[in-house]
Design a protein around this motif. Structure first.
Motif, PDB file in Angstrom:
ATOM      1  N   ALA A 281       0.826  -1.208   0.000  1.00  0.00           N
ATOM      2  CA  ALA A 281       0.000   0.000   0.000  1.00  0.00           C
ATOM      3  C   ALA A 281       0.863   1.262   0.000  1.00  0.00           C
ATOM      4  CB  ALA A 281      -0.926  -0.013   1.217  1.00  0.00           C
ATOM      5  N   ILE A 286      -1.332   4.218  -1.230  1.00  0.00           N
ATOM      6  CA  ILE A 286      -2.665   3.937  -0.709  1.00  0.00           C
ATOM      7  C   ILE A 286      -2.667   4.218   0.790  1.00  0.00           C
ATOM      8  CG2 ILE A 286      -4.398   2.143  -0.307  1.00  0.00           C
ATOM      9  CD1 ILE A 286      -3.402   0.776  -2.861  1.00  0.00           C
ATOM     10  N   TYR A 288      -4.128   4.451   4.632  1.00  0.00           N
ATOM     11  CA  TYR A 288      -5.030   3.711   5.508  1.00  0.00           C
ATOM     12  C   TYR A 288      -4.669   4.038   6.957  1.00  0.00           C
ATOM     13  CZ  TYR A 288      -1.115   0.494   6.253  1.00  0.00           C
ATOM     14  OH  TYR A 288       0.109  -0.035   6.579  1.00  0.00           O
ATOM     15  N   GLU A 293      -9.462  -0.737   7.800  1.00  0.00           N
ATOM     16  CA  GLU A 293      -9.578   0.119   6.624  1.00  0.00           C
ATOM     17  C   GLU A 293      -8.805  -0.456   5.447  1.00  0.00           C
ATOM     18  OE1 GLU A 293      -8.611   4.753   5.360  1.00  0.00           O
ATOM     19  OE2 GLU A 293      -8.807   4.207   7.484  1.00  0.00           O
ATOM     20  N   LEU A 294      -7.608  -0.973   5.708  1.00  0.00           N
ATOM     21  CA  LEU A 294      -6.803  -1.552   4.634  1.00  0.00           C
ATOM     22  C   LEU A 294      -7.464  -2.809   4.068  1.00  0.00           C
ATOM     23  CD1 LEU A 294      -4.164  -1.436   3.012  1.00  0.00           C
ATOM     24  CD2 LEU A 294      -3.091  -2.811   4.817  1.00  0.00           C
ATOM     25  N   HIS A 297     -10.178  -2.093   1.499  1.00  0.00           N
ATOM     26  CA  HIS A 297      -9.860  -1.266   0.329  1.00  0.00           C
ATOM     27  C   HIS A 297     -10.100  -2.038  -0.971  1.00  0.00           C
ATOM     28  CE1 HIS A 297      -7.718   1.416  -2.390  1.00  0.00           C
ATOM     29  NE2 HIS A 297      -7.722   2.313  -1.427  1.00  0.00           N
ATOM     30  N   GLN A 299      -8.678  -1.990  -3.870  1.00  0.00           N
ATOM     31  CA  GLN A 299      -7.476  -2.486  -4.531  1.00  0.00           C
ATOM     32  C   GLN A 299      -6.881  -3.683  -3.797  1.00  0.00           C
ATOM     33  OE1 GLN A 299      -6.018   1.917  -5.370  1.00  0.00           O
ATOM     34  NE2 GLN A 299      -4.665   0.477  -6.400  1.00  0.00           N
ATOM     35  N   TYR A 301      -8.791  -5.864  -2.196  1.00  0.00           N
ATOM     36  CA  TYR A 301      -9.694  -6.941  -2.608  1.00  0.00           C
ATOM     37  C   TYR A 301      -9.303  -7.475  -3.979  1.00  0.00           C
ATOM     38  CZ  TYR A 301     -13.484  -7.806   0.706  1.00  0.00           C
ATOM     39  OH  TYR A 301     -14.224  -8.264   1.781  1.00  0.00           O
TER      40      TYR A 301
END
Length: 410
Positions: A281, A286, A288, A293-294, A297, A299, A301
């Protein structure tokens, strides 16, 4: 310890889980014994570091590792390999394999064993590709450890070898593995009832594992714990641990729990590895603020979905277990935790408890739902309790079409 007493070698143990990597490099063992979880952790550490490396180093790593997976096991077992492949492997050893073995503390290993539970085939093959003579050992405390072993030149990722000298092994009508030998335990201490349940009057001990002997090689193949093995509605064999090991090969997936017995298809919960996914991330900008929260996300997934679909392609190549491909999955908003009773202290999944705690999520996975609300009680390290709630996305994963007969005859 018994081996050390007989042969006279020195036994070294890591000071703690945190210092294990440093301790391995310091000791430089020639004989290495560890459960699959250790090999998984070491591999995850390597893959995380490689993703942080420069583009040239990453390309070299992936190129030579692919070559090692193709020819390394043959070199280790003394099988014929072309001169060009041998030379290129030596180049890889100088640039990648040698430094990597040194980083892992495995430069001097003559033989390594893993036991305690099944190791993922891809993880097992990775170490052998590096030139580490890793073997699988199947045993129990009740057997004085050894039941089957893998002879040199007959080491494979999907079997646990042939019976050890003096050990008899048979397969029961329900597929459970039984053994007897001069090393079998006499009885459980002050527990005659448990002894009678495990060992019969003729000395045969029930392992609790399901397996079978390959007719062509005589090798024993363990499918899963007998109580965990089931079948889909189609009749296809379902072995949850086999599926989970396939998924945990990927450094992004720290833990997985699969479901499928009596169902139309296989589904799974996934825990992401915060170190691995967190590093990814950061490289991809990205942001978080928490694990929750991460994990949610889009992306993340997508990344996990691609890995599950790759695992499905690998599962589809096994004729007996091709029906175990994961069709739907979700990423849990919390890590499975021993303090919540979801795992043992040795980090083994407690399936019954997870099925009870997350029953609504399992039912949602087996419906047409695209999301599900989860509100789970948690216990913190200081003993306080609380709840973590989130709406979890449910995704479909592509599966490889298999013939109806695959997995049913096993």
């Amino acid at each position: 310890m018994g081996q050390a007493y007989i042969t006279g070698f020195c036994v070294c143990c890591p000071e703690s889980a945190e210092t294990m990597m440093a301790d391995l490099r310091e000791v430089g063992p020639t004989y290495f014994f560890a459960p699959p979880r250790i090999f998984e952790t070491l591999l995850s550490t390597v893959m995380i570091r490689m993703e942080d490396a420069g583009a040239l180093k990453r390309r070299l790593f992936h190129h030579f590792i692919a070559h090692a997976k193709r020819v390394g096991p043959d070199l280790l077992d003394g099988r014929p390999v072309s001169l060009l492949d041998r030379l290129w492997y030596r180049v890889g050893a100088a640039l990648i394999y040698g430094p990597l073995r040194n980083t892992l503390g495995m430069s001097r290993i003559r033989v390594g064993y893993t036991a305690g539970e099944a190791i993922g085939p891809e993880i097992f093959q990775f170490y052998r590709a590096l030139g580490v003579n890793l073997k699988q050992l199947y045993g129990q405390t009740e057997a004085s450890v050894f039941i089957t072993q893998q002879p040199d030149g007959e080491v494979r990722a999907d079997t646990v070898g042939v019976p050890s000298p003096g050990v008899e092994v048979r397969i029961g009508p329900n597929g459970e593995v039984y053994y007897r030998s001069p090393g079998v335990f006499v009885e459980y201490y002050k527990n005659a009832e448990a002894t009678a349940e495990t060992k019969d009057p003729e000395g045969w001990v029930a392992t609790g594992d399901a397996g079978f002997f390959e007719e062509t090689t005589g090798h024993l193949r363990i499918i899963d714990r007998a109580k965990d093995v089931g079948r889909l509605k189609s009749g296809a064999l379902f072995a949850p641990k086999y599926v989970e090991n396939k998924l945990k090969f990927y450094p992004d997936i720290k833990e997985a729990v699969s479901f499928g017995h009596g169902r139309d298809y296989v589904t799974a919960f996934v825990n992401i590895d915060l170190d691995s996914v967190g590093a990814w991330a950061e490289r991809n900008n990205i942001g978080y603020a928490s694990y929750q929260e991460l994990a949610a996300h889009p992306q993340v997934y997508a990344k996990v979905q691609a890995e599950i679909e790759e695992a499905n392609r690998s599962i589809a190549r096994d004729p007996m277990l091709a029906g175990c491909q994961v069709k739907r999955f979700l990423i849990l908003h919390k890590e499975l935790d021993p303090d919540d009773g979801e795992m043992t202290r040795t980090m083994k999944v407690r399936r019954r408890i997870i099925a009870e705690r997350y029953g609504a999520l399992i039912e949602a996975l087996n419906s047409d739902a695209r999301e599900v609300f989860a509100d789970i009680a948690v216990t913190y390290e200081d003993g306080r309790t609380g709840r973590i709630a989130a709406t979890l996305e449910i995704r479909d994963a592509a599966v490889v079409a298999v013939t109806p007969a695959q997995g049913i005859a096993a």
